[in-house]
Design a protein around this motif. Structure first.
Motif, short mmCIF file in Angstrom:
data_model
loop_
_atom_site.label_atom_id
_atom_site.label_comp_id
_atom_site.label_asym_id
_atom_site.label_seq_id
_atom_site.Cartn_x
_atom_site.Cartn_y
_atom_site.Cartn_z
N TRP A 92 36.01 -25.35 -15.42
CA TRP A 92 35.28 -26.50 -15.95
C TRP A 92 36.17 -27.33 -16.88
N SER A 93 36.03 -28.66 -16.80
CA SER A 93 36.76 -29.55 -17.70
C SER A 93 35.81 -30.59 -18.27
N ALA A 94 36.09 -31.01 -19.50
CA ALA A 94 35.27 -32.06 -20.14
C ALA A 94 35.73 -33.45 -19.71
N LEU A 95 36.77 -33.53 -18.87
CA LEU A 95 37.31 -34.85 -18.49
C LEU A 95 36.24 -35.75 -17.86
N GLY A 96 35.33 -35.12 -17.13
CA GLY A 96 34.28 -35.90 -16.45
C GLY A 96 33.34 -36.61 -17.42
N LEU A 97 33.33 -36.20 -18.67
CA LEU A 97 32.42 -36.81 -19.65
C LEU A 97 33.05 -38.00 -20.37
N VAL A 98 34.38 -38.18 -20.19
CA VAL A 98 35.09 -39.23 -20.94
C VAL A 98 34.70 -40.62 -20.46
N GLY A 99 34.54 -41.53 -21.39
CA GLY A 99 34.27 -42.92 -21.01
C GLY A 99 34.29 -43.81 -22.24
N ASP A 100 34.51 -45.10 -22.03
CA ASP A 100 34.45 -46.03 -23.17
C ASP A 100 33.05 -45.95 -23.78
N GLY A 101 32.99 -45.90 -25.08
CA GLY A 101 31.69 -45.80 -25.76
C GLY A 101 31.24 -44.36 -25.98
N VAL A 102 31.91 -43.39 -25.35
CA VAL A 102 31.57 -41.97 -25.59
C VAL A 102 32.58 -41.42 -26.60
N PRO A 103 32.12 -40.85 -27.72
CA PRO A 103 33.08 -40.42 -28.77
C PRO A 103 33.74 -39.08 -28.43
N LYS A 133 52.24 -26.17 -20.31
CA LYS A 133 51.74 -24.95 -19.66
C LYS A 133 51.82 -25.09 -18.14
N THR A 134 50.79 -25.68 -17.55
CA THR A 134 50.77 -25.86 -16.09
C THR A 134 52.01 -26.56 -15.57
N TRP A 135 52.47 -27.55 -16.30
CA TRP A 135 53.56 -28.38 -15.78
C TRP A 135 54.93 -27.76 -15.98
N SER A 136 55.00 -26.58 -16.58
CA SER A 136 56.28 -25.86 -16.73
C SER A 136 57.29 -26.62 -17.57
N MET A 137 56.82 -27.42 -18.51
CA MET A 137 57.76 -28.29 -19.23
C MET A 137 57.59 -28.19 -20.74
N ALA A 138 57.50 -26.96 -21.26
CA ALA A 138 57.29 -26.77 -22.69
C ALA A 138 58.45 -27.37 -23.49
N ALA A 139 59.67 -27.33 -22.91
CA ALA A 139 60.84 -27.85 -23.62
C ALA A 139 60.82 -29.38 -23.72
N LEU A 140 60.02 -30.02 -22.87
CA LEU A 140 59.99 -31.48 -22.85
C LEU A 140 59.26 -32.08 -24.06
N ARG A 141 58.29 -31.33 -24.59
CA ARG A 141 57.43 -31.79 -25.68
C ARG A 141 56.68 -33.07 -25.29
N LEU A 142 55.73 -32.93 -24.41
CA LEU A 142 54.92 -34.08 -24.00
C LEU A 142 53.46 -33.66 -23.83
N GLY A 143 52.59 -34.38 -24.50
CA GLY A 143 51.16 -34.15 -24.38
C GLY A 143 50.45 -35.49 -24.38
N TYR A 144 49.16 -35.49 -24.08
CA TYR A 144 48.43 -36.75 -24.06
C TYR A 144 46.94 -36.49 -24.21
N LEU A 145 46.21 -37.57 -24.43
CA LEU A 145 44.76 -37.45 -24.38
C LEU A 145 44.19 -38.55 -23.53
N VAL A 146 42.98 -38.29 -23.04
CA VAL A 146 42.20 -39.27 -22.30
C VAL A 146 40.93 -39.49 -23.12
N GLY A 147 40.61 -40.75 -23.37
CA GLY A 147 39.43 -41.04 -24.21
C GLY A 147 39.10 -42.51 -24.20
N PRO A 148 38.21 -42.93 -25.09
CA PRO A 148 37.82 -44.34 -25.14
C PRO A 148 39.00 -45.21 -25.59
N SER A 149 39.10 -46.43 -25.07
CA SER A 149 40.24 -47.29 -25.40
C SER A 149 40.27 -47.61 -26.90
N GLU A 150 39.09 -47.66 -27.56
CA GLU A 150 39.12 -47.97 -29.00
C GLU A 150 39.77 -46.84 -29.79
#
Ligand code: PMP
Length: 351
Positions: free
Chosen positions: A191-202, A211-228
């Protein structure tokens, strides 16, 4: 010498000792190196990067590619140097003195650590039996404390349990807070909460390449959320915080999504095999939706077993002194031969 802030000591238990061993199952990395095709493409990129110029400050092409992966607009993606820096940016923008962050222990130690560093007050609840967190319990704390940030971790590190979707929805229904779901291990979960993301949803969902991407040495992460929210984070990020090569490396990695999905399936299958073997041993074991398992030796102390494993050149995470995790150890799912070494060492130590 001038003294640094008195409150800067790192919370006990965060750093994992780096011990030279044959089998390292202590930091939840991927046991696989990145795909060869990715390394080749990155080498090519090095030749074409204008290192005399600052990088694209908005990291637009990377955010566009991540947006495509998740079916959102680039304006709904914020990237930083590891998901830890994403979390720090969230605290800089939404936490701070006079504000509170709610979380439920035991959980990822860095959440409360970053809260302390940014002067955000932590209000901590406890997880229930099996490290579950019910919607009503979550709501009770949020309504009582009125935090600015609610931190959930799904699957939760170090327990391996995914948050209940109804708990995330309950947190979202409580007005005022930004709900952060840390999905560093999200790909291993059903299960993932990604399906709940949308503009106007906090709500923001935080992911990592470590982890999954096998690139711990790269130091890259991100988030998905409202544009504001993304716009607010851009105000606290340092100028040019993501270098050109990292932006390219992340973008190129997304061309290997199918291979990453195969690796996730292989790790999940190994996790289930490991869990099955452990269920026949003298340990208490919790079901996991992540790439690690939490266990508690029944007749020996956690640190004794940890030491016995190190003597057999196997390193796991000693979580036995963490609040709520008395006597527990956390083991990362590795390659089949590494997992076999762990199982053999553990049965010797427990014998
Ligand atoms: N969140 C959780 C729950 C983690 O376990 C980790 C890694 N230990 C991180 C975030 C940080 O990952 P990174 O900064 O490497 O993206």
């Amino acid at each position: 010498m001038p003294q640094p802030r008195a409150d800067l000591s790192l919370r006990k238990g965060y750093h994992s000792p780096q011990v030279p061993v044959d089998v390292r199952l202590n930091t939840n990395e991927s046991p696989f190196p990145p795909p060869e095709g990715w390394s080749d493409a990155l080498a090519e990129e090095v030749r074409h990067t204008s290192f005399n110029r600052y990088p694209d400050r908005s990291a637009y092409a990377l955010r566009e590619a991540l947006g495509e992966l998740h079916g959102v607009r680039p304006e709904q993606v914020f990237a930083a140097n590891g998901s830890n820096e994403v979390l720090q940016s969230l605290f800089l923008a939404y936490g701070g003195p006079g504000r509170k962050a709610a979380l439920w222990e035991p959980t990822y130690a860095l959440h409360s650590h970053i809260a302390h560093l940014t002067g955000t007050q932590v209000v901590a609840g406890r997880r229930g039996p099996g490290f579950s967190l019910g919607a009503d319990d979550a709501l009770e704390l949020v309504e009582r404390e009125q935090p600015s940030i609610v931190l959930l971790c799904s699957p939760n590190n170090p327990t391996g349990r995914a948050e209940d979707p109804s708990t995330v929805s309950a947190a979202l229904s409580a007005s005022g807070a930004l709900v952060v779901v840390d999905e560093a291990y999200g790909q291993f979960s059903s299960w993932s909460a990604l399906g709940l993301v949308g503009d106007g949803v906090p709500l923001v969902v935080v992911r990592t390449f470590s982890k999954t991407w096998s690139m711990a040495a790269l130091r890259l992460g991100y988030l998905v959320g409202p544009s504001e929210v993304v716009r607010a984070l851009e105000r606290v990020a340092l100028p040019y915080h993501l270098d050109s090569l990292k932006q390219a490396a992340g973008r190129l990695a997304l061309k290997f999504t199918a291979e990453m999905e195969r690796r996730v399936s292989a790790i999940v299958a190994e996790r289930e095999r490991l869990a099955d073997e452990l269920s026949h041993m003298a340990v208490e074991l919790w079901p996991s939706q992540a790439n690690f398992l939490l266990l508690r030796p029944l007749r020996r102390s956690g640190s004794e077993v940890w030491q016995g494993l190190v003597e057999r050149s196997v390193l796991v995470r000693d979580t036995s002194s963490w609040p709520g995790l008395e006597g527990c150890l956390r083991v990362t799912v590795g390659l089949p031969k590494e997992n076999d070494r762990f199982l053999a060492a553990l049965s010797e130590v427990l014998a």
